[in-house]
Design a protein around this motif. Structure first.
Motif, PDB file in Angstrom:
ATOM      1  N   ALA A  14       0.769  -1.427  -0.053  1.00 38.92           N
ATOM      2  CA  ALA A  14       0.114   0.042   0.043  1.00 38.92           C
ATOM      3  C   ALA A  14       0.992   1.259  -0.120  1.00 38.92           C
ATOM      4  O   ALA A  14       0.686   2.237  -0.766  1.00 38.92           O
ATOM      5  CB  ALA A  14      -0.920  -0.063   1.143  1.00 38.92           C
ATOM      6  N   GLU A  15       1.939   1.174   0.745  1.00 42.91           N
ATOM      7  CA  GLU A  15       2.664   2.547   0.678  1.00 42.91           C
ATOM      8  C   GLU A  15       3.425   2.585  -0.734  1.00 42.91           C
ATOM      9  O   GLU A  15       3.552   3.756  -1.005  1.00 42.91           O
ATOM     10  CB  GLU A  15       3.926   2.264   1.624  1.00 42.91           C
ATOM     11  CG  GLU A  15       4.961   3.394   1.743  1.00 42.91           C
ATOM     12  CD  GLU A  15       6.138   3.247   2.705  1.00 42.91           C
ATOM     13  OE1 GLU A  15       7.113   4.001   2.582  1.00 42.91           O
ATOM     14  OE2 GLU A  15       6.129   2.439   3.447  1.00 42.91           O
ATOM     15  N   ILE A  16       3.846   1.552  -1.436  1.00 41.25           N
ATOM     16  CA  ILE A  16       4.475   1.494  -2.464  1.00 41.25           C
ATOM     17  C   ILE A  16       3.425   2.337  -3.718  1.00 41.25           C
ATOM     18  O   ILE A  16       3.916   3.061  -4.271  1.00 41.25           O
ATOM     19  CB  ILE A  16       5.070   0.176  -3.018  1.00 41.25           C
ATOM     20  CG1 ILE A  16       6.258  -0.121  -2.392  1.00 41.25           C
ATOM     21  CG2 ILE A  16       5.383   0.295  -4.707  1.00 41.25           C
ATOM     22  CD1 ILE A  16       6.774  -1.640  -2.500  1.00 41.25           C
ATOM     23  N   GLU A  17       2.253   1.712  -3.446  1.00 37.80           N
ATOM     24  CA  GLU A  17       1.219   2.083  -4.451  1.00 37.80           C
ATOM     25  C   GLU A  17       0.792   3.705  -4.213  1.00 37.80           C
ATOM     26  O   GLU A  17       0.664   4.307  -5.187  1.00 37.80           O
ATOM     27  CB  GLU A  17      -0.056   1.381  -4.411  1.00 37.80           C
ATOM     28  CG  GLU A  17       0.176  -0.059  -5.012  1.00 37.80           C
ATOM     29  CD  GLU A  17      -0.832  -0.920  -4.474  1.00 37.80           C
ATOM     30  OE1 GLU A  17      -1.969  -0.679  -4.353  1.00 37.80           O
ATOM     31  OE2 GLU A  17      -0.738  -2.209  -4.910  1.00 37.80           O
ATOM     32  N   ARG A  18       0.503   4.132  -2.766  1.00 30.18           N
ATOM     33  CA  ARG A  18      -0.107   5.140  -2.769  1.00 30.18           C
ATOM     34  C   ARG A  18       0.909   6.511  -2.293  1.00 30.18           C
ATOM     35  O   ARG A  18       0.719   7.423  -2.667  1.00 30.18           O
ATOM     36  CB  ARG A  18      -0.929   5.023  -1.470  1.00 30.18           C
ATOM     37  CG  ARG A  18      -2.308   4.082  -1.642  1.00 30.18           C
ATOM     38  CD  ARG A  18      -3.007   4.168  -0.509  1.00 30.18           C
ATOM     39  NE  ARG A  18      -3.856   3.047  -0.682  1.00 30.18           N
ATOM     40  CZ  ARG A  18      -4.272   2.027   0.163  1.00 30.18           C
ATOM     41  NH1 ARG A  18      -4.073   2.023   1.228  1.00 30.18           N
ATOM     42  NH2 ARG A  18      -5.070   1.106  -0.297  1.00 30.18           N
ATOM     43  N   VAL A  19       2.025   5.937  -1.749  1.00 31.77           N
ATOM     44  CA  VAL A  19       2.969   6.984  -1.180  1.00 31.77           C
ATOM     45  C   VAL A  19       4.081   7.058  -2.243  1.00 31.77           C
ATOM     46  O   VAL A  19       4.328   8.321  -2.557  1.00 31.77           O
ATOM     47  CB  VAL A  19       3.380   6.779   0.092  1.00 31.77           C
ATOM     48  CG1 VAL A  19       4.353   7.784   0.512  1.00 31.77           C
ATOM     49  CG2 VAL A  19       2.427   6.589   1.238  1.00 31.77           C
ATOM     50  N   ARG A  20       4.338   6.086  -2.676  1.00 34.15           N
ATOM     51  CA  ARG A  20       5.751   6.097  -3.739  1.00 34.15           C
ATOM     52  C   ARG A  20       5.130   6.104  -5.126  1.00 34.15           C
ATOM     53  O   ARG A  20       5.883   5.972  -5.968  1.00 34.15           O
ATOM     54  CB  ARG A  20       6.551   4.851  -3.433  1.00 34.15           C
ATOM     55  CG  ARG A  20       6.870   4.833  -1.889  1.00 34.15           C
ATOM     56  CD  ARG A  20       8.036   5.563  -1.358  1.00 34.15           C
ATOM     57  NE  ARG A  20       8.358   5.475  -0.076  1.00 34.15           N
ATOM     58  CZ  ARG A  20       8.911   6.331   0.764  1.00 34.15           C
ATOM     59  NH1 ARG A  20       9.311   7.550  -0.013  1.00 34.15           N
ATOM     60  NH2 ARG A  20       9.019   6.161   1.878  1.00 34.15           N
TER      61      ARG A  20
END
Length: 90
Positions: A14-20
């Motif tokens: 989720a971090e890779i998709e949304r934040v990064r």
């Protein structure tokens, strides 16, 4: 145990998709991609999110909600406080 539980509970994808914005590769080892020794087939047992495994680890090592406030406490009963630092810009 606490670090392992946090790693198991964290949703890296989720971090890779949304934040990064999809511009990252999840770390599986201390050797990053494109360096000698990197094995793209290696998958760490800690690389998949598993809330039940994280909760079981916390229970096993005494991180329990002793005061009924809905938050886990340290094994000695004091509050569990986590500080999270992040990058201040894009």
């Amino acid at each position: 145990a606490l670090r392992r539980a946090l790693a198991l509970a964290y949703d890296t994808q989720a971090e890779i998709e949304r934040v990064r914005l999809g511009q990252a590769v999840p770390a599986q080892s201390v050797v990053p991609p494109h360096l000698t020794g990197y094995d793209p087939a290696f998958k760490s047992e800690m690389s998949e999110q598993s809330i039940p495994r994280a909760q079981a680890l916390l229970d096993l090592y005494g991180y329990k909600d002793r005061d009924g406030d809905g938050w886990r406490d340290l094994p000695d009963g004091s509050p569990l406080v986590l500080e999270y630092n992040s990058q201040p810009d894009q």
